[in-house]
Enzyme design. Structure first.
Site, PDB file in Angstrom:
ATOM      1  N   GLY C 489       0.798  -1.219   0.000  1.00  0.00           N
ATOM      2  CA  GLY C 489       0.000   0.000   0.000  1.00  0.00           C
ATOM      3  C   GLY C 489       0.834   1.274   0.000  1.00  0.00           C
ATOM      4  N   LEU C 561       8.757   4.978   7.105  1.00  0.00           N
ATOM      5  CA  LEU C 561       8.129   6.264   6.808  1.00  0.00           C
ATOM      6  C   LEU C 561       7.564   6.926   8.056  1.00  0.00           C
ATOM      7  CD1 LEU C 561       6.335   5.054   3.559  1.00  0.00           C
ATOM      8  CD2 LEU C 561       8.519   6.271   3.746  1.00  0.00           C
ATOM      9  N   ASN C 562       7.072   6.103   8.967  1.00  0.00           N
ATOM     10  CA  ASN C 562       6.549   6.641  10.226  1.00  0.00           C
ATOM     11  C   ASN C 562       6.799   5.594  11.301  1.00  0.00           C
ATOM     12  OD1 ASN C 562       4.887   7.180  12.474  1.00  0.00           O
ATOM     13  ND2 ASN C 562       3.427   8.311  11.214  1.00  0.00           N
ATOM     14  N   GLN C 569       2.551  -1.909  13.117  1.00  0.00           N
ATOM     15  CA  GLN C 569       2.430  -2.948  12.096  1.00  0.00           C
ATOM     16  C   GLN C 569       3.305  -4.157  12.429  1.00  0.00           C
ATOM     17  OE1 GLN C 569       0.591  -3.033   8.797  1.00  0.00           O
ATOM     18  NE2 GLN C 569      -0.484  -1.957  10.415  1.00  0.00           N
ATOM     19  N   GLU C 636       3.224  -7.297   6.720  1.00  0.00           N
ATOM     20  CA  GLU C 636       3.098  -8.737   6.833  1.00  0.00           C
ATOM     21  C   GLU C 636       4.313  -9.436   7.410  1.00  0.00           C
ATOM     22  OE1 GLU C 636       0.296 -10.057   3.403  1.00  0.00           O
ATOM     23  OE2 GLU C 636       1.103  -8.111   2.880  1.00  0.00           O
TER      24      GLU C 636
END
Ligand SMILES: Cc1cc2nc3c(=O)[nH]c(=O)nc-3n(C[C@H](O)[C@H](O)[C@H](O)COP(=O)(O)OP(=O)(O)OC[C@H]3O[C@@H](n4cnc5c(N)ncnc54)[C@H](O)[C@@H]3O)c2cc1C
Ligand code: SF4
Ligand code: FES
Ligand code: FES
Lengths: 324, 162, 669
Positions: C489, C561-562, C569, C636
């Site tokens: 994404g 990115l963050n 995640q 994942e």
């Protein structure tokens, strides 16, 4: 969920018309109604009845109103000190939210969590008499090793009831035919040929209270539950125990097993085997085995024998060490 | 039928007696903060406060609660200020998809009150009723499939002022 | 181009939708009030195979608007997903398949009517059991995500036969269900010939196209709104039957229809991870250099659709060995159709591979970490960094040696890997007044942090503070985005957003649109994020209960990115990995032809109490040549290898090798 008529209970001994049931916390009944497994015509709400108190009994025991919530009971100071096994059993069950709703009476009368029973599209002798018992050959990993019958091998899922069985609790019942007292150990029926009936209660009989007798040994008691995840899961096996040791010998012992039978299983054989015997882990283990000799495990639930044996030995050993 | 939610009284005309508190909130009062994750008491997403106590609103029939005070996530905080538990969740990233979050937050508020009253839990060993281990056990009636648990514990700890 | 002052990418920016989520204001699919809303409830097949001849409804059930089934349902156009052809045939493909839909004016009435409906079914004997020697098994052409089912280099058979040390083991993984907390739900409303869907999914653009096909409409006449999604983990990657059922019900009744699946139905209608039987053989020299691997997966799919869980594929990428053979066989059963579930293929495949590697280490008398270091050069840095932080060194390799009270303790480790890809997407950027910008793309945020990350990317590209960026996602009328899946994404959408921002800056004007289709076609192939998982467990000698005392993941996933949302995640994936190792299993009753533990009380996922010490760390280095952000997917990888690390720790603690998952107390008593 079938439509029903709702009313609040008028009084204790009012009885119930056919098709009517009592509603307490609703955590089991509403669940089963949604599933289409329970289909009452009338719900009689007992929550307004004056059954919310925990009070002292003349003999030093405790009377628990049947509408006392599981969380309130678990936190009750008298229970925590005189019957720690009961507080621990309650806290080992369900979740904080459910315990805030669930009542003493409802907890005793909750129905099995057998996966077929809870699915109205499945055959199951308990929810549709005569339809068969798919669990015997199917999924029974968490079903009975003791007390089952060819017609049904369901387990009673309550943790609380196991503790109550161990401390000789007595259920007070009020109904159209009058009041009666039933020991928790005698409340439940074994399934035999009629698994649809869980208990000896007659239709319309209301549990008003559960009495805990004065029982000094219960002050040294404990509940231990093993399960498939750390919390919010029914027991794979559990043990409620109380023990008094004098001079290294078992002076008094109470023992009950959970998640192994259609009822909380009071281990009389094991208790008998232990009285007056040395309070050693070896003896505890042997006593559990004596009780479990009657076990008739199915393909996937024999592990419960080892589990209960180990739990019994561990729990009694810990209690015995505590005393020393 | 009468229902008091977040301080406001509502009259629900012709409500089906089968309606659960959760469905009354979501479908009739359009208070969709309380979530439906399982509809059977198995996940905690529908947790609301009933007279200040945390409960699963999916297993409660609305008709039985006409005299109760219901508090949902929408009723938390004051004048645009988030409740300390909500603030904790924001500060510690205590959520991902957010679907379990209102239930977690209401549950945490109820749970902190229970601990404040000295109620024990299954892991209670001493007087510290809000250790991380205690928080985890007491919050276990709220599942989170995203696995935001490790961020919720410090969020709740912070709200408890520790 | 990007000034360091406004650098938003890489900062732990809180989620933009946080306040909405903690206040209950965030709206999920079933939460859009509609006038005259009607409610759908599905009737599912009670048999696994057969023919539905008639549906009889109880006329006493009031408030029912319509009951749809194949005898009266409107014709639907075919798509590539037969599950969406609801009520188009009398055939029953699995137990739990939707065979009728009740639409009523209330939820209560709909549910009851569905419960008492009578189905006239001619049941047939079913076949629901996966066996490695099932006579109907076959080798498919391709496996998920469309890669060859079979691969080979060198001569694995000969190399295995002559290897100094071999392991030859079979690992069995059970069927697993995604179980996002938000059940699949749709509210559908027809506005003339336009279809409006409030739908919980991972791919609004794709859902609009699919539903358009089903109803014979151009995609632009289908408007999919997906503001917030309560998780998906793959199960919402394409249109599920709930969307079609809601639209159908609405078409027939002329009312808006809400179709929220009951949790129980999510065990049959929306996909699952198929069970696998994995036979794996590894050969090595005496000094621990791998010479050959053979990894063969047996799995199942439904009668309706071939979906092959690609568990052997991951073995093609982790250890470079001279002799490698991988393959898959599938058997079509009278069972629901499997689908994507977080790291399809990699997650179960790495259990077999990395547990077998642990077995090899034991056989060699080698340290499991050293064995990996010797054979997985790509993982060297994460291995060293991870081992250091976890405190691996000095580990006594002997099993069943450490006990504290009743608890045996042990540690284990495993590698992780996940392919880095991007898929074509288009983004649009508009300059608004006051140096503010609107960034629009039909992406979704399932809790990944996508909304926030896209704002960070745009802010840096446009050289403005994040507060000046207005993100619009979750709507199929926005520029087309790829699916929120395959950990692609952020890479896919971020690339499009970057392109649009750069275009706007270089070309000027008020608006720029950027389509990455061409660029993505030329992306660097075969790139992976890698990682290493370390676990410490304790196992009760009394009950066999397992607790994960520590779980640690070390990752190299390009530029992060963050870090705030990335951490979530990683940890979320690891926790799902814990569930995979210890708790989760859909239990088949072969006679009834279904999984019997179809709810959240009986299908156990980890609770708060199951998660003790857990942490993740990463090497934060941009990967060049992939996408402009230098990022790799992270959604994942946390579930890849973490179950094996836990299982290996269980062995180290107890000496027991559990090769059929999940590892539960009964297997340790
Ligand atoms: C997800 C989940 C997890 C759970 N986990 C556990 C667990 O781990 N351990 C455990 O022990 N339990 C567990 N429970 C079960 C829970 O403890 C019971 O549902 C609860 O105790 C029932 O009490 P209630 O008051 O809600 O009963 P209700 O649902 O109101 O009633 C249950 C039954 O009792 C009858 N009844 C109620 N009160 C009376 C009365 N006074 N006289 C006569 N009949 C009466 C009702 O008619 C009904 O048949 C769990 C439940 C859920 C949903
Ligand atoms: S064990 Fe009892 S409850 Fe379970 S299926 Fe058999 S008859 Fe029904
Ligand atoms: S929706 Fe009520 S507990 Fe899950
Ligand atoms: S944040 Fe997604 S389920 Fe908890």
């Amino acid at each position: 969920m079938k439509t029903f008529e709702y009313r609040t209970a008028a009084g204790l001994a009012a009885g119930l018309e056919p098709g009517a049931v009592f509603l307490a916390g609703g955590t089991n009944l509403v669940d089963l109604m949604k599933l289409g497994v329970a289909t009452p015509d009338v719900l009689v709400d007992v929550n307004r009845l004056p059954l919310h108190e925990v009070s002292g009994l003349p003999d030093g025991g405790i009377r628990i109103g049947s509408a006392v919530r599981n969380s309130d009971l678990a936190a009750d100071h008298r229970v925590r000190t005189a019957y720690p096994v009961l507080s621990q059993a309650l806290l080992a069950g369900a979740s904080g939210q459910l315990r805030n709703m669930a009542t003493t009476g409802g907890n005793l009368l909750q129905r099995t969590r057998c996966r077929y029973f809870m699915d109205a599209t499945m055959p199951c002798n308990k929810h549709r008499p005569g339809s068969g018992c798919p669990a015997r050959d199917g999924d029974h990993r968490n079903l009975a090793i003791l007390g089952g019958s060819p017609a049904c091998v369901a387990t009673h899922p309550s943790d609380m009831a196991v503790a109550l069985a161990a401390v000789d609790a007595v259920v007070q019942v009020d109904g159209p035919a009058g009041q009666r007292s039933i020991p928790v150990t005698g409340l439940y029926r074994l399934p035999e040929d009629t698994p649809e009936r869980d208990t000896v209660l007659e239709h319309g009989e209301l549990i008003t209270a559960v009495d805990l007798p004065a029982l000094p040994v219960a002050a040294r008691s404990t509940y231990r539950k093993a399960r498939d995840r750390a919390s919010y899961a029914f027991a794979a096996g559990s043990v409620a125990a109380a023990l008094r040791v004098a001079d290294g010998l078992v002076a008094d012992v109470r023992l009950a097993f959970g998640a192994v039978a259609p009822k909380p299983w009071r281990a009389y054989v094991a208790e008998e085997a232990l009285r007056g015997q040395p309070a050693t882990e070896e003896r505890f283990r042997a006593a559990a085995d004596a009780e479990l000799a009657a076990a008739r495990p199915l393909r996937d639930n024999a592990y419960k024998i080892a589990l209960i044996r180990n739990l019994t030995a561990a729990v009694l050993t810990a209690l015995a060490e505590d005393v020393r | 039928m009468r229902l008091t939610v977040n301080g406001a009284q509502h009259h629900l005309v012709g409500l089906d007696p089968r309606t659960t508190l959760l469905d009354a909130l979501r479908e009739h009062l359009h208070l969709t903060g309380a979530k439906k994750g399982c509809d059977h008491g198995q996940c905690g997403a529908c947790t609301v406060l009933l007279d200040g106590r945390r409960v699963n609103s999916c297993l409660i029939l609305a008709i039985t609660q006409q005299d109760a005070e219901v508090t949902t996530v929408e009723g938390l905080g004051r004048r645009g200020e988030p409740h300390p538990v909500q603030q904790g969740f924001l500060d510690h990233d205590g959520f991902q998809c957010g679907y379990c979050t209102p239930g977690q937050i209401c549950s945490a508020i109820g749970m902190l009150d229970e601990a404040g009253k000295g109620w024990p839990s299954a892991v209670t060993e001493d007087d510290d009723l809000l250790s991380d281990r205690e928080i985890r056990e007491r919050m276990s009636g709220n599942l989170c499939r995203c696995g935001a648990y490790p961020a919720m514990v410090p969020a709740i700890r912070q709200a408890a002022g520790r | 181009m990007t000034s360091m002052l406004t650098r938003a990418v890489g900062a732990p920016l809180p989620r933009l939708e946080g306040p909405a989520k903690v206040s209950g204001a965030a709206r999920y699919a079933a939460e859009y009030p509609q006038d005259r809303m009607a409610y759908g409830w599905i009737v599912q097949s009670p048999v696994a195979r057969g023919r539905l001849d008639a549906v009889l409804t109880d006329p006493a059930e009031e408030d029912v608007l319509v009951v749809l089934w194949h005898g009266n349902a409107p014709h639907l156009e075919q798509t590539d997903d037969p599950e969406l052809a609801v009520f188009q045939s009398d055939r029953i493909g699995y137990r739990g398949q939707p065979v009728a839909l009740v639409v009523a004016t209330s939820l209560e009435a709909a549910r009851r009517a569905a419960q008492v409906i009578h189905l006239d079914i001619a049941a047939e004997e079913h076949d629901v059991e996966l066996r490695a020697d099932h006579p109907d098994r076959y080798t498919p052409e391709s496996v998920v995500p469309d890669v060859p089912a079979v691969s080979g280099t060198g001569d694995a058979e000969t190399a295995l036969a002559s290897a100094a040390v071999t392991v030859d083991v079979t690992y069995v993984t059970p069927p697993l269900h995604n179980n996002p907390m938000e059940p699949h739900a749709t509210i559908a409303r027809w506005d003339g010939q336009d279809l409006i869907l409030y739908d919980s999914n991972q791919h609004p653009s794709g859902i609009a196209e699919t539903l358009g096909t089903v109803f014979g409409l151009p995609a632009e006449r289908v408007h999919v709104v997906t503001e917030h999604v309560g998780g998906g983990f793959g199960s919402k990657g394409s249109a599920r039957p709930n969307a079609v059922l809601a639209a159908l019900g609405s078409w027939v009744t002329g009312r808006p229809v809400q179709m929220a699946l009951p949790r129980q139905a999510m065990f049959s209608m929306v996909g699952h991870r198929a069970p696998t039987v994995q036979h794996i053989r590894i050969g090595a020299s005496q000094d621990g250099v791998l010479t050959a691997i053979d990894h063969q997966t047996h799995t199942q799919s439904s009668r309706l659709f071939e979906f092959v869980e690609s568990a052997s594929v991951v073995t093609r990428d982790v250890y470079p060995v001279p002799h490698l053979r991988t393959g898959h066989q599938v058997v079509r059963l009278d069972m629901p159709t499997p689908r994507w579930m977080r790291a399809p293929g990699e997650a179960p495949g790495m259990i077999a591979l990395e547990c077998a590697m642990d077995e090899l280490a034991e056989r060699l008398g080698a340290d499991p970490l050293d064995l990996r270091l010797r054979n997985a050069p790509r993982h060297e840095r994460v291995l060293r960094a991870g081992a250091e932080r976890f405190g691996w060194s000095g580990r006594d390799p002997r099993p069943r040696r450490r006990r504290s009270g009743e608890w045996w303790t042990g540690t284990g480790m495993a590698l992780a890997t996940y392919p880095a890809t991007a898929m074509p997407s288009t983004a649009r950027v508009r300059a608004l007044a006051d140096d503010e910008y609107e960034v629009a793309i039909a992406a979704t945020d399932l809790g990944t942090g996508a909304r926030t990350i896209l704002a960070q990317i745009a802010a840096d590209e446009l050289d403005v503070p994040v507060g000046r960026i207005h993100i619009r996602i979750g709507d199929s009328t926005l520029p087309r985005a790829s699916v929120a899946g395959g950990s692609s994404g952020s890479a896919s959408w971020g690339w499009a957003v970057t392109g649009a921002c750069r275009e706007l800056r270089s070309r000027g004007g008020r608006e720029a649109v950027f389509d990455t289709t061409e660029l993505v076609r030329e992306q660097k192939e075969g790139q992976h994020a890698c990682g290493a998982h370390f676990a410490e467990v304790r196992v009760s000698a009394v009950t066999g209960e397992i607790r994960v005392s520590r779980l640690f993941g070390m990752y190299d996933a390009g530029r992060i990115l963050n870090p705030r949302t990335a951490r979530a995640q990683f940890l979320g994936g690891m926790i799902m990995g814990m569930g995979m190792a210890l708790h989760e299993e859909s239990v088949l009753d072969p006679a009834q032809g279904t999984w019997v533990n179809h709810d959240l009380a009986e299908y156990h996922i980890p609770t708060h109490a199951d998660v003790e010490w857990i942490d993740a760390a990463w090497l934060d280095e941009p990967e060049t040549g992939l996408n402009p952000m230098g990022s790799k997917g992270i959604g994942e990888i946390g579930i890849v290898g973490s179950p094996a690390a836990i299982l290996n720790a269980v062995h180290h603690a107890t000496g027991v090798r559990i090769r059929d998952l999940p590892a539960r107390l009964d297997k340790l008593l």
